[in-house]
Design an enzyme around this catalytic site. Sequence first.
Site, PDB file in Angstrom:
ATOM      1  CG  HIS A 144      37.538  51.015  26.217  1.00 56.34           C
ATOM      2  ND1 HIS A 144      36.731  52.059  25.999  1.00 56.34           N
ATOM      3  CD2 HIS A 144      37.917  50.655  25.233  1.00 56.34           C
ATOM      4  CE1 HIS A 144      37.227  52.571  24.858  1.00 56.34           C
ATOM      5  NE2 HIS A 144      38.029  51.312  24.404  1.00 56.34           N
ATOM      6  CB  SER A 174      38.855  46.202  58.563  1.00 56.55           C
ATOM      7  OG  SER A 174      37.573  46.312  59.453  1.00 56.55           O
ATOM      8  CE  LYS A 222      38.435  44.896  53.575  1.00 56.98           C
ATOM      9  NZ  LYS A 222      37.610  45.914  53.709  1.00 56.98           N
ATOM     10  CD  GLU A 232      42.138  52.137  50.023  1.00 57.68           C
ATOM     11  OE1 GLU A 232      41.189  52.222  50.223  1.00 57.68           O
ATOM     12  OE2 GLU A 232      42.762  51.124  50.944  1.00 57.68           O
TER      13      GLU A 232
END
Length: 457
Positions: free
Chosen positions: A156, A277, A283, A290
């Site tokens: 979970h 970024s 970043k 992704e």
Amino acid sequence: MAKLWGGRFTKSTNKLVDEYTASISYDQELAKEDIEGSLAHVQMLGECGIVTSEEAKTIQKGLHQILEKVEKGDVTFSVDQEDIHMNIEKMLIDAIGPVGGKLHTGRSRNDQVATDMHLYMRSKTQLLIELLETVQSALLEQAKANVDTILPGYTHLQRAQPISFAHHLLAYFWMFERDKSRLADSLKRINILPLGAGALAGTTFPINRRRVAELLDFEDIYPNSLDAVSDRDFVVEALSACSLIMVHLSRLSEEMVLWSSQEFQFIELDDAFCTGSSIMPQKKNPDVSELLRGKTGRVFGHLVGLLTVLKGLPLAYNKDMQEDKEGIFDTVRTLTGALQLLAPILGTMTVKKDRMRHAVEKDYSNATDIADYLARKGMPFREAHEITGKMVLFAIEQGKYLLDLSMSDYKRFSPLFEEDIFEALKPENVMRARESEGGTAPDQVEKQIKLAEAKLY
Ligand code: ARG
């Protein structure tokens, strides 16, 4: 330009129809397979006396020349010739004259395209198996270096029990092992030759299908000509196996995104495999993981797409079936790209053992071991669970962890507790205690590594 099938027509085709029905923009991917199939077909035609051996040789020579040009990227395909089959046949006739027109004797584009697809699926399936192995081997190397690396295992997405990082990585090894076995199994059905089915009913020429199968290294031939030209099950199977591979890759990618986040900091991805970024200078983004996760959608889409194309088709060939190609080509490209990147990403990532260890220490994931301790001393597990739950609550209220409680605290909950409870609750011991076969204890993980090595090498 005149069509190879133009005889029955009184008008030239509307330009929009040409563009709408043509598949050459993408089925040029099959150029080599198409020529390979034609070489075997004409060899057989020659051997069976359907064309003279002279003619067969001339055609084969012409095909070899075209193949060379294809390999050099030195050919221009034309929409007027609709698809790869007619483009190559036209090039052949242009190169060697009317004798080139004998190549199509005893065959149809329907059994030809099915054959091309079988040849394509065979080589790509083998390629995918090899690429999966590179990922497995990267997982295995990281696993070997991290048998004793402890991190929380989750259920979970809540910390559950401490596990070995090697154990976690090897879970993916076994997923990819099943993926490989699915692909390998599908080869049995890919290795069946449709050629010789003609358009749908067979041919009037005395062909030898088994000889073509032998030349193209197929194990068998389709026993039914209608099925031979209508079957795209093997493409559906490939899309389905690839979808499941994407599920596995996507789950792993999701974990890599989580693990590399500030919140987890379990791993650091190599700079060479991250991006930045345009606005936020700090970043470092796990774009590859992704994107891999994101590209899963298109592969599922191709699977559902082809299932839908096929579901209402009457026998035998229908033009709808041309829609089998872009999806599987894109799927193979998508998977190839993903697998090629994943191996080095896994190989170069830094495992932050201290951060993982910290997550296990500042945590209640050793609670099961208190319950197991009491159960080993004869208390029914259900009762032990209840008491341990109360202890967890007590510890949380005190702002402590289970290892911080005193002996007298323990005794208050049960007289069965003795000093050895503190040893039992240390993360290493919690992990080491899970010695059941396939468990996370280092001994078991070492055994698993041996098993994995035996599969791979
Ligand atoms: N380009 C076609 C395809 O990919 C080849 C077969 C065409 N056959 C036909 N009868 N129109 O399916």
